[in-house]
Design an enzyme around this catalytic site. Structure first.
Site, PDB file in Angstrom:
ATOM      1  N   TYR A  98      -7.261  30.571   8.724  1.00  0.00           N
ATOM      2  CA  TYR A  98      -8.404  29.671   8.976  1.00  0.00           C
ATOM      3  C   TYR A  98      -9.113  29.296   7.671  1.00  0.00           C
ATOM      4  O   TYR A  98      -9.709  28.236   7.563  1.00  0.00           O
ATOM      5  CB  TYR A  98      -9.378  30.305   9.974  1.00  0.00           C
ATOM      6  CG  TYR A  98      -8.875  30.182  11.393  1.00  0.00           C
ATOM      7  CD1 TYR A  98      -9.235  29.089  12.184  1.00  0.00           C
ATOM      8  CD2 TYR A  98      -8.011  31.125  11.925  1.00  0.00           C
ATOM      9  CE1 TYR A  98      -8.744  28.959  13.474  1.00  0.00           C
ATOM     10  CE2 TYR A  98      -7.521  30.999  13.206  1.00  0.00           C
ATOM     11  CZ  TYR A  98      -7.889  29.914  13.975  1.00  0.00           C
ATOM     12  OH  TYR A  98      -7.389  29.766  15.248  1.00  0.00           O
ATOM     13  N   GLU A 140      -7.537  34.616  20.057  1.00  0.00           N
ATOM     14  CA  GLU A 140      -6.172  34.916  19.605  1.00  0.00           C
ATOM     15  C   GLU A 140      -5.981  36.426  19.421  1.00  0.00           C
ATOM     16  O   GLU A 140      -4.924  36.959  19.764  1.00  0.00           O
ATOM     17  CB  GLU A 140      -5.871  34.123  18.320  1.00  0.00           C
ATOM     18  CG  GLU A 140      -5.694  32.631  18.628  1.00  0.00           C
ATOM     19  CD  GLU A 140      -6.024  31.688  17.474  1.00  0.00           C
ATOM     20  OE1 GLU A 140      -5.961  32.113  16.303  1.00  0.00           O
ATOM     21  OE2 GLU A 140      -6.359  30.515  17.751  1.00  0.00           O
ATOM     22  N   GLN A 207       8.174  24.728  21.973  1.00  0.00           N
ATOM     23  CA  GLN A 207       7.799  25.522  23.141  1.00  0.00           C
ATOM     24  C   GLN A 207       8.678  25.131  24.341  1.00  0.00           C
ATOM     25  O   GLN A 207       8.946  23.938  24.543  1.00  0.00           O
ATOM     26  CB  GLN A 207       6.319  25.283  23.500  1.00  0.00           C
ATOM     27  CG  GLN A 207       5.344  25.918  22.532  1.00  0.00           C
ATOM     28  CD  GLN A 207       5.329  25.269  21.153  1.00  0.00           C
ATOM     29  OE1 GLN A 207       5.323  24.044  21.043  1.00  0.00           O
ATOM     30  NE2 GLN A 207       5.330  26.069  20.096  1.00  0.00           N
ATOM     31  N   GLY A 280       8.681  18.200  32.626  1.00  0.00           N
ATOM     32  CA  GLY A 280       7.443  18.948  32.851  1.00  0.00           C
ATOM     33  C   GLY A 280       7.480  19.749  34.140  1.00  0.00           C
ATOM     34  O   GLY A 280       6.569  20.541  34.421  1.00  0.00           O
TER      35      GLY A 280
HETATM   36  C1  LIG Z   1       3.693  24.080  26.332  1.00  0.00           C
HETATM   37  C2  LIG Z   1       4.972  23.283  26.238  1.00  0.00           C
HETATM   38  C3  LIG Z   1       6.013  23.544  27.105  1.00  0.00           C
HETATM   39  C4  LIG Z   1       7.201  22.808  27.034  1.00  0.00           C
HETATM   40  N1  LIG Z   1       8.209  23.103  27.904  1.00  0.00           N
HETATM   41  C5  LIG Z   1       9.377  22.424  27.812  1.00  0.00           C
HETATM   42  C6  LIG Z   1      10.471  22.731  28.687  1.00  0.00           C
HETATM   43  O1  LIG Z   1      10.407  23.615  29.534  1.00  0.00           O
HETATM   44  N2  LIG Z   1      11.627  22.026  28.538  1.00  0.00           N
HETATM   45  C7  LIG Z   1      11.760  21.032  27.601  1.00  0.00           C
HETATM   46  O2  LIG Z   1      12.843  20.440  27.511  1.00  0.00           O
HETATM   47  N3  LIG Z   1      10.743  20.712  26.768  1.00  0.00           N
HETATM   48  C8  LIG Z   1       9.563  21.400  26.835  1.00  0.00           C
HETATM   49  N4  LIG Z   1       8.543  21.104  25.955  1.00  0.00           N
HETATM   50  C9  LIG Z   1       8.788  20.128  24.877  1.00  0.00           C
HETATM   51  C10 LIG Z   1       9.498  20.847  23.698  1.00  0.00           C
HETATM   52  O3  LIG Z   1       8.621  21.814  23.145  1.00  0.00           O
HETATM   53  C11 LIG Z   1       9.880  19.903  22.549  1.00  0.00           C
HETATM   54  O4  LIG Z   1       8.770  19.116  22.200  1.00  0.00           O
HETATM   55  C12 LIG Z   1      11.033  18.994  22.913  1.00  0.00           C
HETATM   56  O5  LIG Z   1      12.199  19.768  23.199  1.00  0.00           O
HETATM   57  C13 LIG Z   1      11.351  18.040  21.748  1.00  0.00           C
HETATM   58  O6  LIG Z   1      11.618  18.794  20.605  1.00  0.00           O
HETATM   59  P1  LIG Z   1      12.710  18.255  19.558  1.00  0.00           P
HETATM   60  O7  LIG Z   1      12.679  19.128  18.378  1.00  0.00           O
HETATM   61  O8  LIG Z   1      14.013  18.043  20.233  1.00  0.00           O
HETATM   62  O9  LIG Z   1      12.139  16.833  19.211  1.00  0.00           O
HETATM   63  P2  LIG Z   1      11.350  16.462  17.853  1.00  0.00           P
HETATM   64  O10 LIG Z   1      12.300  16.405  16.737  1.00  0.00           O
HETATM   65  O11 LIG Z   1      10.165  17.313  17.757  1.00  0.00           O
HETATM   66  O12 LIG Z   1      10.908  14.982  18.224  1.00  0.00           O
HETATM   67  C14 LIG Z   1       9.923  14.764  19.241  1.00  0.00           C
HETATM   68  C15 LIG Z   1       9.631  13.288  19.327  1.00  0.00           C
HETATM   69  O13 LIG Z   1       9.100  12.853  18.081  1.00  0.00           O
HETATM   70  C16 LIG Z   1       9.837  11.753  17.623  1.00  0.00           C
HETATM   71  N5  LIG Z   1       9.942  11.796  16.164  1.00  0.00           N
HETATM   72  C17 LIG Z   1      10.507  12.762  15.409  1.00  0.00           C
HETATM   73  N6  LIG Z   1      10.483  12.420  14.109  1.00  0.00           N
HETATM   74  C18 LIG Z   1       9.900  11.198  14.055  1.00  0.00           C
HETATM   75  C19 LIG Z   1       9.601  10.306  13.007  1.00  0.00           C
HETATM   76  N7  LIG Z   1       9.907  10.597  11.753  1.00  0.00           N
HETATM   77  N8  LIG Z   1       9.000   9.135  13.320  1.00  0.00           N
HETATM   78  C20 LIG Z   1       8.697   8.835  14.602  1.00  0.00           C
HETATM   79  N9  LIG Z   1       8.954   9.639  15.633  1.00  0.00           N
HETATM   80  C21 LIG Z   1       9.547  10.801  15.365  1.00  0.00           C
HETATM   81  C22 LIG Z   1      11.235  11.907  18.242  1.00  0.00           C
HETATM   82  O14 LIG Z   1      11.915  10.662  18.336  1.00  0.00           O
HETATM   83  C23 LIG Z   1      10.891  12.451  19.594  1.00  0.00           C
HETATM   84  O15 LIG Z   1      10.599  11.429  20.504  1.00  0.00           O
HETATM   85  C24 LIG Z   1       7.336  21.801  26.052  1.00  0.00           C
HETATM   86  C25 LIG Z   1       6.280  21.531  25.158  1.00  0.00           C
HETATM   87  C26 LIG Z   1       5.123  22.262  25.250  1.00  0.00           C
HETATM   88  C27 LIG Z   1       4.005  21.978  24.271  1.00  0.00           C
HETATM   89  C1  HEM Z   2     -10.833  25.463  13.733  1.00  0.00           C
HETATM   90  C2  HEM Z   2      -9.582  25.333  13.297  1.00  0.00           C
HETATM   91  C3  HEM Z   2      -8.448  24.777  14.106  1.00  0.00           C
HETATM   92  C4  HEM Z   2      -8.466  23.852  15.102  1.00  0.00           C
HETATM   93  C5  HEM Z   2      -9.654  23.101  15.673  1.00  0.00           C
HETATM   94  C6  HEM Z   2      -7.098  23.671  15.546  1.00  0.00           C
HETATM   95  C7  HEM Z   2      -6.712  22.820  16.561  1.00  0.00           C
HETATM   96  C8  HEM Z   2      -5.420  22.731  17.070  1.00  0.00           C
HETATM   97  C9  HEM Z   2      -5.018  21.937  18.210  1.00  0.00           C
HETATM   98  C10 HEM Z   2      -5.946  21.069  19.051  1.00  0.00           C
HETATM   99  C11 HEM Z   2      -3.703  22.129  18.403  1.00  0.00           C
HETATM  100  C12 HEM Z   2      -2.820  21.506  19.504  1.00  0.00           C
HETATM  101  C13 HEM Z   2      -2.853  22.417  20.709  1.00  0.00           C
HETATM  102  C14 HEM Z   2      -1.891  21.979  21.799  1.00  0.00           C
HETATM  103  O1  HEM Z   2      -0.845  21.365  21.515  1.00  0.00           O
HETATM  104  O2  HEM Z   2      -2.171  22.276  22.964  1.00  0.00           O
HETATM  105  C15 HEM Z   2      -3.235  23.024  17.375  1.00  0.00           C
HETATM  106  C16 HEM Z   2      -1.930  23.423  17.220  1.00  0.00           C
HETATM  107  C17 HEM Z   2      -1.494  24.098  16.119  1.00  0.00           C
HETATM  108  N1  HEM Z   2      -2.269  24.687  15.139  1.00  0.00           N
HETATM  109 FE1  HEM Z   2      -4.271  24.636  14.998  1.00  0.00          FE
HETATM  110  N2  HEM Z   2      -6.277  24.471  14.808  1.00  0.00           N
HETATM  111  C18 HEM Z   2      -7.064  25.158  13.922  1.00  0.00           C
HETATM  112  C19 HEM Z   2      -6.617  26.111  13.008  1.00  0.00           C
HETATM  113  C20 HEM Z   2      -5.301  26.368  12.729  1.00  0.00           C
HETATM  114  C21 HEM Z   2      -4.849  27.269  11.706  1.00  0.00           C
HETATM  115  C22 HEM Z   2      -5.734  28.131  10.811  1.00  0.00           C
HETATM  116  C23 HEM Z   2      -3.481  27.198  11.710  1.00  0.00           C
HETATM  117  C24 HEM Z   2      -2.512  27.927  10.812  1.00  0.00           C
HETATM  118  C25 HEM Z   2      -2.325  27.550   9.563  1.00  0.00           C
HETATM  119  C26 HEM Z   2      -3.099  26.283  12.758  1.00  0.00           C
HETATM  120  C27 HEM Z   2      -1.793  25.967  13.094  1.00  0.00           C
HETATM  121  C28 HEM Z   2      -1.445  25.260  14.222  1.00  0.00           C
HETATM  122  C29 HEM Z   2      -0.065  25.032  14.612  1.00  0.00           C
HETATM  123  C30 HEM Z   2       1.175  25.498  13.848  1.00  0.00           C
HETATM  124  C31 HEM Z   2      -0.093  24.317  15.806  1.00  0.00           C
HETATM  125  C32 HEM Z   2       1.098  23.799  16.602  1.00  0.00           C
HETATM  126  C33 HEM Z   2       1.439  22.483  15.954  1.00  0.00           C
HETATM  127  C34 HEM Z   2       2.569  21.765  16.577  1.00  0.00           C
HETATM  128  O3  HEM Z   2       3.326  22.346  17.344  1.00  0.00           O
HETATM  129  O4  HEM Z   2       2.681  20.575  16.269  1.00  0.00           O
HETATM  130  N3  HEM Z   2      -4.225  25.801  13.348  1.00  0.00           N
HETATM  131  N4  HEM Z   2      -4.296  23.382  16.596  1.00  0.00           N
END
Ligand SMILES: Cc1cc2nc3c(=O)[nH]c(=O)nc-3n(C[C@H](O)[C@H](O)[C@H](O)COP(=O)(O)OP(=O)(O)OC[C@H]3O[C@@H](n4cnc5c(N)ncnc54)[C@H](O)[C@@H]3O)c2cc1C
Ligand code: HEM
Length: 347
Positions: A98, A140, A207, A280
């Site tokens: 943080y 956390e 995830q 989803g």
């Molecule tokens: C809580 C949670 C639960 C989930 N559960 C599931 C589940 O049960 N099953 C499931 O299949 N998925 C699930 N997901 C979604 C999963 O986590 C991934 O987001 C998904 O599989 C896509 O990941 P990826 O690495 O294949 O795609 P990524 O590489 O992350 O790409 C994601 C999107 O971003 C776009 N993108 C990437 N790079 C660029 C760029 N340079 N410019 C523009 N656009 C770009 C891609 O075209 C794509 O549309 C869940 C997500 C969350 C947050």
């Molecule tokens: C007050 C401080 C912070 C706020 C308000 C904040 C807020 C958020 C929010 C809103 C999300 C998205 C949650 C979701 O997808 O449901 C997120 C994801 C995340 N945060 Fe933070 N965050 C904070 C601090 C931090 C710190 C200290 C770290 C570590 C360096 C961190 C790392 C991440 C990562 C890795 C994700 C997931 C990103 C992704 O999957 O794209 N965050 N945070």
């Protein structure tokens, strides 16, 4: 609680800060990843960085938290904080980080807003940041404690004991802890992070919801392959899982987290309504399977929307005997679990 002096400053500057948050967070992440590239290796999702999704999430949450504090300085927006804390725990955020985020975020605020950031304005936003950070750090810490892990040390190796093709673009992986120790407690509806090493050597996390209740130390995830569109690439982690992960391989998974789960048995008598769309539906299948495993008699309403075009008819199998699978031959499930896993009905 936000002090009265800070509340007045936040009220006066919130529109300017909220209006500039997109630029602030763009600069913040740019500077942070330039100086701390290790955060992009096994923590932040680079797809979300590229698409801007994470910038918008961070900016929206800070503006939302400040707004909630102004409306009621004594309370916290619990739903917002819980959602973020669970996500942070699932990626292994630790409290020392943080300070790193604070440094780069406040550097970016000063750069973008320039002279408008007086000492008084900086102090008021500092107070908001640390109120939010403190609330997240506390949550956390509790999540790590409940999961029985040290802060940030959420990872374990799991063996793929079965890979099943559900549809041409969806596969399920049945997993068991590779170290032979018991699986961590999971609640129906929760998710895990999967951590993989990409071809360029960078680790990425995504995830995936627990999509069944196979019992014992088994866990199941179901992954839809994300196809690119014109101008956007294919999803990298879902693509890797589809192309490269087979039975007998190991995957690195976090402990399960997620604030949306079935409250059982505290709410044992109340009806359950499950609303989902597309992939989803995975946490919903986890919840339905768990209810079935419990022999629950709770009334359940399932609303599931699916926009994918109709495919070939479904071969009913013990695993797909309701409406979830719509392909007959391509449902190349190599093995079908003995117990039926319910799938959401289409709305
Ligand atoms: C809580 C949670 C639960 C989930 N559960 C599931 C589940 O049960 N099953 C499931 O299949 N998925 C699930 N997901 C979604 C999963 O986590 C991934 O987001 C998904 O599989 C896509 O990941 P990826 O690495 O294949 O795609 P990524 O590489 O992350 O790409 C994601 C999107 O971003 C776009 N993108 C990437 N790079 C660029 C760029 N340079 N410019 C523009 N656009 C770009 C891609 O075209 C794509 O549309 C869940 C997500 C969350 C947050
Ligand atoms: C007050 C401080 C912070 C706020 C308000 C904040 C807020 C958020 C929010 C809103 C999300 C998205 C949650 C979701 O997808 O449901 C997120 C994801 C995340 N945060 Fe933070 N965050 C904070 C601090 C931090 C710190 C200290 C770290 C570590 C360096 C961190 C790392 C991440 C990562 C890795 C994700 C997931 C990103 C992704 O999957 O794209 N965050 N945070």
């Amino acid at each position: 609680m936000l002090s009265a002096e800070s509340a007045a400053v936040i009220r006066a500057t919130l529109p300017a800060v909220a209006g500039a948050l997109d630029e602030i967070t763009t600069r913040f992440y740019g500077a942070m990843f330039r100086d701390r590239p290790e955060l992009l290796d096994g923590m932040f999702n680079r797809g979300n960085q590229a698409s801007g999704a994470q910038r918008r999430a961070l900016a929206g949450s800070i503006a939302g938290f400040a707004t909630a504090l102004l409306e009621d300085p004594d309370t916290r927006p619990d739903t917002l904080l819980d959602r973020i804390a669970h996500k942070h725990a699932a990626v292994g955020v630790t409290d020392d980080q943080y300070t790193i985020v604070h440094k780069y975020l406040f550097g970016a605020i000063a750069e973008v807003l320039g002279d408008a950031v007086t000492a008084e304005v900086a102090a008021a936003w500092d107070e908001v940041y640390w109120l939010m950070a403190g609330a997240l750090i506390g949550r956390e810490a509790r999540l790590y404690q409940d999961a029985g892990v040290e802060p940030g040390k959420v990872w374990r190796q799991w063996t793929v004991v079965e890979r099943r093709t559900e549809t041409p673009d969806v596969v399920s992986f049945l997993l068991r802890p590779a170290d032979g120790r018991p699986a961590p407690r999971a609640r129906a509806g929760q998710y895990v992070s999967v951590r993989v090493r990409m071809a360029d050597g960078v680790h990425q996390l995504r995830q995936y919801s627990l999509s069944g209740d196979p019992g014992g130390d088994l866990r199941r995830i179901t992954v839809k392959r994300v196809a690119g569109t014109a101008g956007t690439p294919d999803g990298e982690v879902s693509g890797l899982l589809h192309e490269q992960v087979r039975e007998g391989d190991e995957l690195t998974l976090s402990a399960p987290f997620g604030d949306v789960f079935l409250d059982e048995p505290a709410d044992a008598g109340t009806p359950v309504t499950l609303v989902s769309a597309g992939i989803g539906g995975t946490p919903m299948t986890g919840i339905l399977a768990h209810l079935e495993a419990l022999g629950s008699t709770r009334p359940v309403l399932v609303l599931h929307a699916d926009r994918s075009p109709p495919t070939t008819p479904c071969a009913p199998t013990p695993a797909h005997s309701s409406s979830g699978c719509r392909t007959r031959a391509p449902c190349s499930g190599t093995s079908v679990p003995a117990r039926r896993n319910p799938t959401p009905a289409k709305a």
